[in-house]
Scaffold this active site. Sequence first.
Site, short mmCIF file in Angstrom:
data_model
loop_
_atom_site.label_atom_id
_atom_site.label_comp_id
_atom_site.label_asym_id
_atom_site.label_seq_id
_atom_site.Cartn_x
_atom_site.Cartn_y
_atom_site.Cartn_z
CD GLU A 136 33.96 -20.17 -10.52
OE1 GLU A 136 35.13 -20.11 -10.93
OE2 GLU A 136 33.33 -19.18 -10.10
CD GLU A 202 30.73 -15.89 -15.40
OE1 GLU A 202 30.66 -16.73 -14.48
OE2 GLU A 202 31.04 -14.70 -15.21
O1 KIV Z 1 29.11 -15.80 -8.25
C1 KIV Z 1 28.26 -15.54 -9.12
O2 KIV Z 1 27.52 -14.56 -9.04
C2 KIV Z 1 28.17 -16.42 -10.27
C3 KIV Z 1 27.31 -15.98 -11.40
C4 KIV Z 1 28.04 -14.98 -12.20
C5 KIV Z 1 26.85 -17.10 -12.20
O3 KIV Z 1 28.80 -17.44 -10.30
#
Ligand code: KIV
Length: 284
Positions: A136, A202
């Site tokens: 991220e 997202e």
């Molecule tokens: O951790 C997760 O499930 C994610 C998705 C929402 C893309 O990062």
Amino acid sequence: MTSAEQPKPYGTEQSKAPVPPRRVRTSYLQQLKDTGGRFAMLTAYDQHTAQIFDEAGIETLLIGDSAANNVMGHETTLPITLDEMIVFAKSVSAGAKRALIVCDLPFGSYEVSPAQAIESSVRLMKEAGVQAVKMEGGAHYADHVRAMTAAGIPVMAHVGFTPQSEHALGGYKVQGRGDAAQAVIDDATALADAGAFCVLMEMVPADVAAAVDAAVRVPTIGIGAGNATTGQVLVWQDMAGMRGGKAPRFVKAFADVRSVLSTAAREYADEVRSGTFPGPEHSF
Ligand code: KIV
């Protein structure tokens, strides 16, 4: 096989759609982007769901740090550790034979430096057998992505709403509205230029996600990001109608597994209480 039946080399006029491979690799997702194809991703956290989704032809499986909320019962994704992610990832790797297996770098396992990100990714690839990691964050992680890619680690970038930063972002909010759109596009472009093989977005407006998809050469994946991305991802419990309560707007439940399990559990308990299970056929 006659020459007419031979698959045409990729990129020729006659063969627009790539042949689905025995093992999905990042290059296949790129071929799908290049040819206007699409692919599906689901989260998985255990062997059986991984096997079911793999056999169903889901191209990529994500061991999401959403295991923190969806499996472990935490409020956010922040508490899950790298060691815990490795346990979930090992189970998924044991169940999936075809899908590309991507694992989240959890909060605290990469932020400090590119070296920390490489060390954590190496553990996920070596100990848990995953084939790529997801990280991220925005353009400020371009150096991380460059170093990881140079070390042979395929990196999926995750921009827009990044749940690990929910306290900094002020909660679960759509990112990239209005004037903030350019920042999402810049983040995605910087990370793709740094070597990310795919950009996941997202909770960003559909037109912003479409602009990102047009701006980057690599495939994109959306969750709450409209329909113009190369791929889509959902948390499997959301996709299958497993969890109770109100789901986010971007979720579609394709089954009602919660009811199926609930009915099965009630019938099992009824049969145990009435003495009809186990019957002679279940006894030695
Ligand atoms: O951790 C997760 O499930 C994610 C998705 C929402 C893309 O990062």
